[in-house]
Write an enzyme that holds these catalytic residues in place. Structure first.
Site, PDB file in Angstrom:
ATOM      1  N   ASP A 198      -5.265   3.583  -3.066  1.00 43.46           N
ATOM      2  CA  ASP A 198      -4.691   3.383  -4.402  1.00 43.46           C
ATOM      3  C   ASP A 198      -5.775   2.751  -5.293  1.00 43.46           C
ATOM      4  O   ASP A 198      -5.860   1.536  -5.427  1.00 43.46           O
ATOM      5  CB  ASP A 198      -3.473   2.461  -4.282  1.00 43.46           C
ATOM      6  CG  ASP A 198      -2.774   2.256  -5.615  1.00 43.46           C
ATOM      7  OD1 ASP A 198      -2.953   3.092  -6.516  1.00 43.46           O
ATOM      8  OD2 ASP A 198      -2.061   1.249  -5.748  1.00 43.46           O
TER       9      ASP A 198
ATOM     10  N   LYS B 164      -3.633   1.833 -12.431  1.00 38.35           N
ATOM     11  CA  LYS B 164      -3.396   2.509 -11.154  1.00 38.35           C
ATOM     12  C   LYS B 164      -2.868   3.934 -11.329  1.00 38.35           C
ATOM     13  O   LYS B 164      -2.428   4.537 -10.353  1.00 38.35           O
ATOM     14  CB  LYS B 164      -2.396   1.700 -10.321  1.00 38.35           C
ATOM     15  CG  LYS B 164      -2.996   0.403  -9.765  1.00 38.35           C
ATOM     16  CD  LYS B 164      -1.926  -0.517  -9.264  1.00 38.35           C
ATOM     17  CE  LYS B 164      -2.497  -1.840  -8.813  1.00 38.35           C
ATOM     18  NZ  LYS B 164      -3.150  -1.770  -7.492  1.00 38.35           N
TER      19      LYS B 164
END
Ligand SMILES: O=C(O)/C=C/C(=O)CC(=O)CC(=O)O
Ligand SMILES: [Ca+2]
Ligand SMILES: [Mg+2]
Length: 439
Positions: A234, A254
């Site tokens: 991530d 993100k």
């Protein structure tokens, strides 16, 4: 539990990451074969369509779409009894010398593709050590672990369309950055992220028929609603995150890229590696509410590592070693809590574990923690190279697997890798659905 080497695939030894115990699903293609469903075994992929007569005959409920499609969504949407009998059928036939070797495609000749069309992607925050470390850095020691954290698996809804496949090059994002590190009142400026980071995670695909609205999944049902797991990175822009996250949590920091590994490993494959309750975090202070209480803490002993290869290095150097069982909240609790409000869960939904940090500082799952927000240098082996956050041209490689249990085959996840490109770089579609490469 499979403890033998399949006679028709001698490369699938107990030490091979794709031993007979594993049998992970993926989508592959070759120069002659369009993207379709395969199962890795030793140095080969079983082309399931090639043995469809055998499979469709013996596995109740299995259809041709389940084993010959460009995604695993059809197979994932079947009840767990279908995936279990498919696995049993493959195990049985691979255990005989008569297994048709004409269905075996060398791994070296295949291109891998995104395993599923991901409808929704959620990311949890389930390592107590990671949440504590990030909390200390973002909010100070006194507010590190928020009061809700030990009561529920905290998570946020991510962006499914920017989940890419291993091998994708990741362009350093630009965004809003706080002008003064210590004084947010001075406002922000637009520019390239300076604190580029990875997050060591695993993620699972939801399986089984779509759940109707207002029908929460129970702990008793949870295992039958988890199709399998992959490795996940991530990618995180820490300076963008620091400025934007108040009060709704991660957004642009993100949403530009998350990468996953191509082979999906089932819970049945992981079963011999189920962690002892005593090896996982104890959930007694406080005890979880009944709907997310797991009588046997269900996690798996999966060794995980992160390595970085700078542009001038000949191979990646390890920077972290962690383990999946370090997570406080397990996959069943995450799924059940996700659906408790009546949120409908669909086959192909991807649920990320959250960054997997352990207690030891060599097991931290992000550069933010490893360099303690830039106060320490992280050595890249004995190359003389050091890092705080990631530089352009750095390749991050995450690997994971279970092994070393007497007489039981290894269960490997392969790897998830990605290279950071300079901000503003252009990318084009690479070889394989879900892969983007420098233009
Ligand atoms: O504000 C915070 O505490 C930080 C949140 C995250 O970094 C979210 C995240 O991606 C969770 C994780 O991977 O564990
Ligand atoms: Ca994350
Ligand atoms: Mg992401």
């Amino acid at each position: 539990m499979s403890t033998i080497v399949p006679p028709a695939v001698p490369s699938a030894t107990l030490d091979h990451q794709f031993s007979l115990q594993n049998l992970p699903y993926g989508i592959f293609s070759t120069a002659e074969i369009q993207p379709t469903v395969g199962v890795a075994i030793g140095d080969f992929v079983v082309h399931l369509k090639n043995i469809s007569d055998l499979l469709l005959n013996e596995v109740e409920g299995l259809t041709i779409e389940d084993i010959d499609s460009a995604t695993l969504n059809s197979l994932m949407s079947k009840p767990s009894t279908t995936w279990k009998s498919l696995r049993a059928c493959l195990t049985k036939h691979l255990s005989t010398p008569a297994f048709p070797t004409s269905s075996l495609v060398p791994l070296t000749s295949v291109t891998m593709h995104m395993p599923a069309k991901i409808g929704d992607y959620t990311d949890f925050y389930s390592s107590r050590e990671h949440a504590t470390n990030v909390g200390i850095m973002f909010r100070g020691v006194d507010n590190a672990l928020q009061p809700n954290w030990l009561h529920l698996p905290v998570g946020y809804h991510g962006r499914a369309s920017s989940v890419y496949l291993s091998g994708t090059d990741v362009v350093r994002p630009r965004g809003q950055l706080q002008i003064s590190k210590d004084d947010p009142k001075q406002g922000s400026q637009h520019g390239p992220c300076k604190l580029m980071d990875f997050e060591l995670e695993m993620a699972f695909f939801v399986g089984g028929p779509p759940s109707p609205p207002a029908t929460p999944i129970t702990m008793a049902e949870a295992e039958d609603r988890i199709f399998g797991l992959v490795l996940m990175n991530d990618w995180s822009a820490r300076d963008i995150q620091k400025w934007e996250y108040v009060p709704l949590g991660p957004f642009g920091a993100k949403n530009f890229a998350t990468t996953i590994s191509p082979w999906v490993v089932s819970l049945a494959a992981l079963e011999p590696y189920r962690a002892e309750t005593s090896a996982g975090p104890v959930q007694t202070n406080p005890s979880p509410l009944e709907y997310i209480t797991d009588p046997n803490y269900s996690s798996y002993d999966i060794a995980l590592s992160v390595s970085i290869q700078g542009p001038s290095m000949s191979s990646p150097a390890p920077v972290s070693r962690s383990n999946f069982r370090n997570l406080y909240w397990n996959v069943k609790q995450q799924l059940v809590h996700h659906s408790v409000t009546g949120c409908n869960m669909q086959p192909g939904d991807l649920l990320g574990s959250g960054t997997i940090s352990g207690q030891d500082e060599t097991s931290y799952g992000s550069m933010l923690e490893l360099c303690w927000k830039g106060t320490k240098e992280v050595k890249l082996g004995d190359t003389g190279e050091v890092r705080k956050f990631l530089r352009d041209g750095d390749t991050v490689v995450m690997e994971g697997g279970c092994g070393g249990k007497e007489g039981v085959g290894r269960v490997g996840f392969g790897e998830v890798r990605g290279k950071i490109l300079e901000a503003g770089s252009k990318v084009v579609k690479g070889e394989g659905e879900g892969v983007w490469k420098q233009a």
